[in-house]
Every structure is written in structure tokens, then in C-alpha cells.
Scaffold this motif. Structure first.
Motif, mmCIF file in Angstrom:
data_model
loop_
_atom_site.group_PDB
_atom_site.id
_atom_site.type_symbol
_atom_site.label_atom_id
_atom_site.label_comp_id
_atom_site.label_asym_id
_atom_site.label_seq_id
_atom_site.Cartn_x
_atom_site.Cartn_y
_atom_site.Cartn_z
ATOM 1 N N GLU A 1 0.839 -1.198 0.000
ATOM 2 C CA GLU A 1 0.000 0.000 0.000
ATOM 3 C C GLU A 1 0.875 1.250 0.000
ATOM 4 O O GLU A 1 1.719 1.406 0.882
ATOM 5 C CB GLU A 1 -0.900 0.018 1.238
ATOM 6 N N PRO A 2 0.704 2.145 -0.969
ATOM 7 C CA PRO A 2 1.497 3.373 -0.969
ATOM 8 C C PRO A 2 1.058 4.335 0.134
ATOM 9 O O PRO A 2 -0.134 4.507 0.382
ATOM 10 C CB PRO A 2 1.234 3.958 -2.359
ATOM 11 N N VAL A 3 2.028 4.945 0.785
ATOM 12 C CA VAL A 3 1.778 5.987 1.783
ATOM 13 C C VAL A 3 2.623 7.185 1.362
ATOM 14 O O VAL A 3 3.846 7.181 1.507
ATOM 15 C CB VAL A 3 2.158 5.522 3.199
ATOM 16 N N VAL A 4 1.985 8.201 0.818
ATOM 17 C CA VAL A 4 2.701 9.317 0.199
ATOM 18 C C VAL A 4 3.037 10.367 1.258
ATOM 19 O O VAL A 4 2.262 11.276 1.544
ATOM 20 C CB VAL A 4 1.861 9.944 -0.943
ATOM 21 N N ARG A 5 4.212 10.229 1.862
ATOM 22 C CA ARG A 5 4.650 11.197 2.868
ATOM 23 C C ARG A 5 6.128 10.957 3.198
ATOM 24 O O ARG A 5 6.691 9.914 2.887
ATOM 25 C CB ARG A 5 3.820 11.088 4.143
ATOM 26 N N ARG A 6 6.723 11.955 3.832
ATOM 27 C CA ARG A 6 8.030 11.811 4.437
ATOM 28 C C ARG A 6 7.835 11.503 5.928
ATOM 29 O O ARG A 6 6.812 11.875 6.510
ATOM 30 C CB ARG A 6 8.853 13.089 4.283
ATOM 31 N N VAL A 7 8.811 10.860 6.517
ATOM 32 C CA VAL A 7 8.772 10.614 7.955
ATOM 33 C C VAL A 7 9.700 11.621 8.626
ATOM 34 O O VAL A 7 10.928 11.508 8.551
ATOM 35 C CB VAL A 7 9.189 9.176 8.291
#
Length: 396
Positions: free
Chosen positions: A149-155
Motif C-alpha cells: 500500500e502506498p503511503v505518500v509522505r516523508r517521515v
């Protein structure tokens, strides 16, 4: 001659002088951006490189890194998933981590997942669900990937990490200018989860130092960890490091840790610091020797009218070609197995990148292999496509 510069170390925060080991005044700010035209490749933004060593903790960093020049996007293409050798290694690593850390049927977050190549392998190895966390990822870039599942963000903060049973990061930390902030966010997010490992792969700077490997030094690599400094980074950020191991012909380090330690100031034993200093301080001299060797070889090839190609259109190829100066014209073009880069151009030098089959129509006399790990694989392809070509590899 080694000089010293004053600014804060990203690991220990020390503000004393840090010896300067190696400088490059102008190199492509990004070595893996897809360039559609030669003109665009030649006009790419330029950065600089100055490798410095912290005398207090041993950390090696590019003090000239400029985040404003970075452009991580869907145009950033560094996948190695089209090499049989690399895929076999990555598949084995995915299986090892899933088995050793009991991740079968569980949820893994891969931070900095890129195209999701390794995320897919984790699912194949038994993970029930992999969250591919990356600001550039989307379903189109990911393709068909059941269980991913793609999660479009930076950590950047603890809340940026989605709920998971393990964190995987491969070739991310060397691009992070503030590693303590990232690891601190992961440590806080996983606090109270001794069963949730953080599994990391980074380049091993010890080999780069020993070989004078100028082809492995880039503007966008902020950090150059050794086994000692990466362990200290994790432990000082509050992780318990279970192991640091050298893999992939001593090119990479694997770090396996849990968020069960106590954050503390970063430092390193004086004897270890002394050994690191001895290994690091001759790097510029070794680079000079290596560069001259390759300039001599390609100069002789040019004098003989030889057709020369470079095999490897990623960061190593970009750095290698940039270091050749005027002799880069001795190289006809670059070959790469990754179809996403075919018909594109190398940042900074403008060499066209073609697929291996191009050698059938345009045979080479000399093939320069950018990574000796792939020497056997490439030798077999060259024998099929351009029989009789001489093959040489960096680092050999």
C-alpha cells in the motif's frame, strides 16, 4: 594535505574543527534524475562535495550538501531490480528479515520505498502487508503489487510513521542530512515496542575509503557511515543495536535494532577514532591514484580508436564520467539493464543511456563495469552481444 573546517557534526553535534578529506567543487546535484535530452543533462543543477571527518565521533559527512538542490520525485530512478544478481540478493535479504524477526503475517513499513521493489519482496517473503512510505510513490509508480500500500509522505515526526510491526529502510540514511531527527522520530513512534525492529541498509564507507572509490561519492549522499559510526548513531538515538553486518561484497552494512535503548550523547572510543582517522585521511591520495589510472586507460583507448562504453547508468556511472574531465569524450555511451533509463542522458556529461541489446548493433571494444558485483552477469551478456570486447571493472 588535510585541512579543517568548523561547523556542527550531524551525529554528535560537536562544533570543533572537522578535518577535510576530499573536495569536488562541482558535481551534479542529483546523479539519478532522468534527463530527457542531452541539453537538459548538461544544464543540470550543480552541487559540491566536501567529505569531512568528525574527530569526536568519527562521522563522515558531505558538509557541502544543499537540500535546496535536491529534487526527489518520480523522475528519480535508482532501481536495481532489473539485475538478476541484485534481485537474488534482495530476495534473500527479505526472507532473512521476515524469518529472523518473525514478520510473517505482520505489517511492515518500508520508509523510502522508491518504486516499491523491496516492498514486493517482503510480501513475497511472508509479510501480510507492506506500507510503502515515500513522498514520490503512488499507485501508478508502484504498479501491480498485491499486499503493498502506498503511503505518500516523508517521515519527519513520530506521527508520520504508520502503525506497523517493523520498519525497513534501505539506502535512505545516507541521503538524510539530519539523521538524529529521523531516527528520533522512529524511536518515539516505536517506544514500548521491543518486538518491532528497525532494519536498515546503508553503503559501507570503509570500502569506499580503502579503495579510493571516487565513483561512490555523490553530492546527495550526506553521510558515509562505517560499522562503528552507524552503530553509534543508532545507540545514541536510543536504539539497542542487535547487529551490524557487512554484506554484498562489503559494499553495504545491515543494521538491526530495536527501540529499547536510552538516548545519550554520541562519542566513540579513542582507539576506534584513531583507526578511522588512519583509514580516512589518505582518501584524497587514493582517489588521485585511481582517477589517473582510469584516465590513462581511457586515454590509451581513445588513441587506439577503441569503442568504449560504460555499463551502469546510475550514481556510480555519473560520478565516474564526471571525474574523467576531458577524457569523458572517449566514452561512446552508457549501457544499463534498467529499461526506465533507456533513451535518457547522464546528468552532467550528457552521455546517452542505452539498453544492452544496443551492443549487438554497435559492438564495443572496451566495456567498463561500474560495479564488480555484477562482473560475471555483465561478462555473460557482453559475450553474447559483443564477443571479443575487453571487460574491466571499477574496484578491481
Amino acid at each position: 594535505m588535510t585541512t579543517a573546517v568548523d561547523d556542527a557534526c550531524p551525529l554528535c553535534g560537536g562544533t570543533g574543527s572537522r578535518p577535510s578529506l576530499y573536495r569536488i567543487a562541482s558535481i551534479p546535484a542529483h546523479s539519478c534524475l532522468l534527463m530527457d535530452t542531452r541539453e537538459e543533462a548538461l544544464a543540470v543543477h550543480e552541487g559540491a562535495m566536501e567529505l569531512v571527518r568528525c574527530p569526536r565521533c568519527g562521522y563522515l559527512a558531505n558538509r557541502m550538501f544543499d537540500e535546496a538542490l535536491t529534487a526527489y520525485s518520480s523522475r528519480y530512478e535508482d532501481s536495481q531490480a532489473f539485475s538478476r544478481t541484485f534481485v537474488e540478493y534482495a530476495r534473500g535479504l527479505a526472507r532473512r528479515w521476515v524469518e529472523d524477526w518473525d514478520l510473517s503475517g505482520r505489517t511492515v513499513a518500508e520508509v523510502g520505498a522508491g518504486r516499491g521493489d523491496f516492498s514486493r519482496l517482503l510480501v513475497e517473503a511472508g509479510a501480510a502487508r507492506v506500507l510503502a512510505v515515500d513522498p514520490t510513490i503512488d499507485r501508478a509508480r508502484l504498479g501491480e503489487a498485491p499486499g503493498v500500500e502506498p503511503v505518500v509522505r516523508r517521515v519527519e515526526h513520530p506521527e508520520d510513521l504508520p502503525a506497523c510491526d517493523a520498519v525497513v529502510m534501505r539506502h535512505v540514511l545516507e541521503h538524510v542530512d539530519a539523521p538524529r531527527a529521523l531516527l528520533g522520530a522512529l524511536r518515539e513512534a516505536l517506544d514500548g515496542r521491543p518486538d518491532a525492529p528497525v532494519l536498515v541498509e546503508v553503503p559501507d564507507a570503509r570500502r569506499i575509503l580503502a579503495e579510493g572509490a571516487f565513483w561512490d561519492v555523490y553530492h546527495e549522499h550526506c553521510a558515509y557511515p562505517t560499522a562503528e559510526t552507524v552503530r553509534e548513531l543508532f545507540e545514541s538515538c536510543g536504539f539497542e543495536v542487535r547487529s551490524v553486518s557487512s554484506v554484498y561484497d562489503a559494499q553495504y552494512l545491515l543494521v538491526e535494532a530495536t527501540a529499547t535503548g536510552v538516548p545519550r550523547a554520541a562519542t566513540l572510543d579513542p582507539d576506534v577514532l584513531g583507526r578511522l582517522a588512519a583509514e580516512a585521511d589518505g582518501f584524497a591520495r587514493r582517489v588521485g591514484t585511481r582517477v589517473e589510472r582510469w584516465r590513462d586507460l581511457l586515454g590509451a583507448a581513445a588513441d587506439d580508436g577503441a569503442e568504449v562504453v560504460v555499463w551502469g547508468g546510475g550514481s556510480k556511472g555519473t560520478a565516474f564520467l564526471a571525474a574523467l574531465g576531458g577524457l569523458r569524450s572517449a566514452v561512446r555511451n552508457v549501457v544499463d539493464v534498467n529499461p526506465h533509463v533507456h533513451g535518457r542522458f547522464v546528468a552532467g556529461t550528457g552521455h546517452e543511456i542505452r539498453g544492452p541489446e544496443d551492443l549487438r548493433a554497435h559492438p564495443a571494444d572496451l566495456v567498463v563495469v561500474m560495479n564488480p558485483v555484477y562482473f560475471d552477469e555483465i561478462t555473460a551478456e557482453v559475450a553474447r552481444l559483443s564477443p571479443g570486447a575487453r571487460i574491466v571493472a571499477l574496484g578491481r
